[in-house]
Design an enzyme around this catalytic site. Structure first.
Site, PDB file in Angstrom:
ATOM      1  N   THR A 151     -42.289  62.154  63.791  1.00 53.39           N
ATOM      2  CA  THR A 151     -43.020  60.888  63.930  1.00 53.39           C
ATOM      3  C   THR A 151     -42.166  59.705  63.462  1.00 53.39           C
ATOM      4  O   THR A 151     -42.182  58.653  64.083  1.00 53.39           O
ATOM      5  CB  THR A 151     -44.352  60.924  63.151  1.00 53.39           C
ATOM      6  OG1 THR A 151     -44.091  61.186  61.781  1.00 53.39           O
ATOM      7  CG2 THR A 151     -45.283  61.977  63.692  1.00 53.39           C
ATOM      8  N   THR A 152     -41.404  59.908  62.403  1.00 52.77           N
ATOM      9  CA  THR A 152     -40.555  58.817  61.917  1.00 52.77           C
ATOM     10  C   THR A 152     -39.479  58.499  62.954  1.00 52.77           C
ATOM     11  O   THR A 152     -39.196  57.334  63.244  1.00 52.77           O
ATOM     12  CB  THR A 152     -39.897  59.214  60.577  1.00 52.77           C
ATOM     13  OG1 THR A 152     -40.913  59.715  59.719  1.00 52.77           O
ATOM     14  CG2 THR A 152     -39.208  58.050  59.920  1.00 52.77           C
TER      15      THR A 152
HETATM   16  N1  LIG Z   1     -30.056  69.319  56.161  1.00 53.25           N
HETATM   17  C1  LIG Z   1     -30.013  68.299  56.990  1.00 53.25           C
HETATM   18  N2  LIG Z   1     -28.886  67.608  57.216  1.00 53.25           N
HETATM   19  C2  LIG Z   1     -28.849  66.563  58.053  1.00 53.25           C
HETATM   20  N3  LIG Z   1     -29.909  66.103  58.731  1.00 53.25           N
HETATM   21  C3  LIG Z   1     -31.059  66.745  58.559  1.00 53.25           C
HETATM   22  C4  LIG Z   1     -31.201  67.872  57.689  1.00 53.25           C
HETATM   23  N4  LIG Z   1     -32.476  68.279  57.718  1.00 53.25           N
HETATM   24  C5  LIG Z   1     -33.109  67.459  58.571  1.00 53.25           C
HETATM   25  N5  LIG Z   1     -32.275  66.543  59.077  1.00 53.25           N
HETATM   26  C6  LIG Z   1     -32.589  65.476  60.057  1.00 53.25           C
HETATM   27  O1  LIG Z   1     -33.637  64.675  59.566  1.00 53.25           O
HETATM   28  C7  LIG Z   1     -34.371  64.157  60.662  1.00 53.25           C
HETATM   29  C8  LIG Z   1     -35.846  64.381  60.452  1.00 53.25           C
HETATM   30  O2  LIG Z   1     -36.264  63.666  59.318  1.00 53.25           O
HETATM   31  P1  LIG Z   1     -37.786  63.559  58.910  1.00 53.25           P
HETATM   32  O3  LIG Z   1     -38.411  64.894  58.931  1.00 53.25           O
HETATM   33  O4  LIG Z   1     -37.817  62.769  57.654  1.00 53.25           O
HETATM   34  O5  LIG Z   1     -38.379  62.640  60.045  1.00 53.25           O
HETATM   35  P2  LIG Z   1     -39.187  63.004  61.345  1.00 53.25           P
HETATM   36  O6  LIG Z   1     -39.179  64.473  61.569  1.00 53.25           O
HETATM   37  O7  LIG Z   1     -38.671  62.143  62.426  1.00 53.25           O
HETATM   38  O8  LIG Z   1     -40.637  62.459  61.014  1.00 53.25           O
HETATM   39  P3  LIG Z   1     -41.812  63.136  60.159  1.00 53.25           P
HETATM   40  O9  LIG Z   1     -41.282  64.413  59.609  1.00 53.25           O
HETATM   41  O10 LIG Z   1     -42.108  62.114  59.118  1.00 53.25           O
HETATM   42  O11 LIG Z   1     -42.908  63.332  61.134  1.00 53.25           O
HETATM   43  C9  LIG Z   1     -33.885  64.872  61.900  1.00 53.25           C
HETATM   44  O12 LIG Z   1     -33.068  64.024  62.645  1.00 53.25           O
HETATM   45  C10 LIG Z   1     -33.103  66.043  61.341  1.00 53.25           C
HETATM   46  O13 LIG Z   1     -32.067  66.446  62.191  1.00 53.25           O
END
Ligand SMILES: Nc1ncnc2c1ncn2[C@@H]1O[C@H](COP(=O)(O)OP(=O)(O)OP(=O)(O)O)[C@@H](O)[C@H]1O
Ligand SMILES: [Mg+2]
Length: 612
Positions: A151-152
């Site tokens: 979502t973010t």
């Molecule tokens: N260990 C990691 N190293 C680098 N990037 C990562 C890692 N784990 C997750 N990510 C990245 O973080 C991002 C997701 O972040 P986050 O979960 O905060 O936001 P979202 O999934 O867009 O929204 P939300 O979870 O709030 O609904 C993705 O782009 C993912 O590839």
């Protein structure tokens, strides 16, 4: 002779009001200058918009059609207002993106507190009353409904698309060209997401765990992510069945999440069947029932209320006694009917009379009143019984079958189905406090969704910004084949996708430009899975490093971000019944004047800025 005139820029932009000039045509300069419109007047079939000069010609007579508090904004003012509002929303969640993203604390008007990293939760809890900002919140909500995670990302991309669009609008590129370019680029991006996605074995437990862990990182669930990822994968696998074509079908309706405060997240467990956080209604009731018949009922087991407001006059103590006896008989009859139907355990959504509980206890039946409606629905899946709505129709109802056990220390029931095909599992999440378990539940909810998608469609992507940089590169290549001004919009779209690695770097305290340059170089060299290791700042193969995302969620994020950005861009006229600004002073130049946009936005941006 009246001259009809359509306000706005024409060419397909949404112009909400069509105005007719009755006196003379208006010069182009006047049309574009919103400041000169002083009053708007409506005649039975026509709407007349009167300029200062016309007003003078009409003897200075003001004509008013909109309420005193109404505001109108047009053309670039309307577009700037909308773009700023959308960007303010996007910026409010950006700092939560990725493993190094921070959380937000939201305090509602009633004082309840939510601490979260989840984009959609933040936006839903924020008291947003700007209409455009609310449209962007819908992006997050759609993403949550369709994909459960990302979502973010979706909201941030939508904000960046609009920011880049504004630059194009300033170069006098027409909004429809931008919209078309974004649409073409979005189609291409989704096609390329499919091309770079890896087909994986949906039974590859290790990979599924990585998908779950990636989704949990940065959330409250992260600290115990290994234990929790395993639980998530086990839960999804427990509710996966193959259809006739051998395709995996995952039904998350059969996974129930229960939360319990008091112990640590690492002590969370996956249980077969359901967990009901309730106590038996009476101390003398049994605490367990093996292979029990379970009645699920949503009718109260109490004396029936009369529909009419009646009063009864009793003249003697005997009459009172008879009255009480009648009531007792009615309750006893209900308990007997339930016992005769063979029920050993009763879960009731409504109340149970004390006397009924007394009889239940005497008959050795476990009764639980005021069970949640969702618990009853889940118990129906677990036990295979119907939810009965009327005791009189008990004979036609099927009772469920289950082993039921009450855990006194935890104050909850474990209900494990014993029917022919028992299904349904419960993830019992534990955490030290309410806020901890709430955030844990949100993180686990996201992980369940993405693991379920991966099992169902078997396609994953390299995370850490790798997929965004690769798809952006391919979309840029594609831009060369797009003619006209749309090409610039396609390029702007590619730039917007790269917001994800930039923000991941920014949130990790790294230099976002350096990171992006390094990532682009790696992708130019053919390294399609080069992403950012946010912990070391290095560019690594994120797929090998186990940062793996669901392809479905990413596709959805791209399409909902583009569609909402295009929706906002197509608006060139805002007519608001009330004040568009949420706080602050009256903008200079009066309502609808050029100051209207910053005034309105100042209110919202300031409001949120103050909160963040
Ligand atoms: N260990 C990691 N190293 C680098 N990037 C990562 C890692 N784990 C997750 N990510 C990245 O973080 C991002 C997701 O972040 P986050 O979960 O905060 O936001 P979202 O999934 O867009 O929204 P939300 O979870 O709030 O609904 C993705 O782009 C993912 O590839
Ligand atoms: Mg996420």
């Amino acid at each position: 002779m009246p001259v009809s005139e359509s306000f706005g820029r024409g060419n397909g932009c949404h112009s909400v009001l069509v105005c007719c000039f009755h006196h003379s045509s208006v010069s182009a300069a006047t049309k574009s200058s919103v400041a000169l419109f002083s009053y708007i007047y409506i005649e039975p079939q026509t709407i007349i918009q009167v300029t200062m000069s016309q007003q003078q010609r009409m003897g200075g007579q003001p004509m008013i059609i909109l309420g005193e508090d109404s505001q109108r904004m047009k053309d670039r003012d309307a577009q700037s207002h909308n773009i700023s509002a959308a960007q303010a929303v996007a910026e409010s969640v950006r700092s939560t993106l990725g493993p190094k993203g921070m959380d937000k604390m939201l305090v509602s008007s009633t004082g309840s507190i939510t601490v979260t990293n989840d984009g959609v939760t933040i936006l839903q809890e924020m008291d947003i009353d700007n209409p455009t900002a609310s449209m962007i919140v819908e992006v997050a909500e759609t993403q949550e409904d369709e994909a459960g995670d990302g979502t973010t990302t979706a909201v941030s991309i939508a904000g960046e698309l609009l920011k880049n669009a504004e630059d194009l609008l300033e170069q006098d590129i027409h909004p429809t060209a931008v919209i078309k370019g974004f649409h073409l680029a979005s189609n291409k991006a989704r096609e390329e997401i499919d091309n770079v996605a890896y087909d994986v074995d949906p039974e590859d437990t290790e990979l599924l765990k990585q998908v779950a862990e990636t989704s949990m990182t940065g959330k409250g669930a992260e600290l115990e992510k290994e234990v929790l990822a395993q639980l998530v994968v086990d839960a999804v696998q427990a509710v996966t069945v193959k259809d006739d074509d051998g395709e995996n079908i995952v039904d998350l309706e059969f996974v129930n999440i229960e939360t319990q405060t008091g112990r640590s997240a690492g002590e969370s467990e996956l249980l077969n069947g359901a967990v009901v956080s309730k106590d038996p209604d009476h101390d003398d009731m049994p605490q367990a029932a093996e292979d029990a018949s379970v009645l699920l009922i949503n009718e109260a087991i109490e004396v029936e209320d009369t529909d009419a407001d009646a009063s009864v006059q009793l003249d003697s103590p005997d009459q009172l006694q008879t009255f009480i006896e009648k009531e007792e008989e009615q309750i006893k009859a209900k308990v007997d009917a339930i016992a005769d139907a063979g029920a050993d355990v009763v879960f009731c959504q409504k109340g149970i009379d004390d006397l009924a509980n007394h009889y239940f206890a005497k008959k050795g039946i476990i009764a639980v009143s005021r069970a949640k409606k969702s618990d009853l629905s889940f118990l129906r899946e677990v036990t295979g019984g119907d939810v009965v709505s009327d005791i009189d129709s008990l004979a036609d109802a099927t009772l469920g079958s289950a082993n039921v056990e009450y855990d006194e220390s935890e104050e909850l029931f474990y209900v494990e189905g014993t029917g022919e095909d028992p299904h349904g599992v419960t993830l019992l999440l534990r955490g030290s406090t309410d806020h901890v378990v709430d955030e844990l539940e949100r993180g686990i909810g996201d992980a369940l969704d993405v693991v379920a998608q991966t099992v169902a469609d078997g396609r994953v992507l390299a995370g850490g910004g790798a997929v965004e940089v690769e798809v952006a590169r391919r979309v840029r290549e594609y831009a060369d084949s797009v003619s006209g001004r749309e090409q610039l919009a396609v390029e702007a779209f590619a730039d917007a996708l790269e917001l994800v690695p930039r923000v991941l770097a920014e949130n990790a305290g790294l230099d976002s430009i350096d990171t992006l340059v390094e990532l682009r170089a790696a992708h130019e060299d053919g390294d399609e899975t080069a992403g950012l290791n946010v912990f070391t700042g290095d560019v690594v193969d994120t797929f090998d490093a186990g940062v793996v995302e669901s392809a479905h969620a990413k596709r959805q994020a791209v399409s909902s971000a583009t569609e909402s950005a295009n929706l906002v861009l197509k608006i060139d006229d805002i007519i608001a019944a009330g004040d568009l600004s949420t706080e602050g002073e009256e903008p200079e130049g009066g309502p609808g004047g050029p100051g209207g946009a910053p005034g309105g936005m100042g209110g919202m941006g300031g409001g949120m800025g103050g909160m963040m």
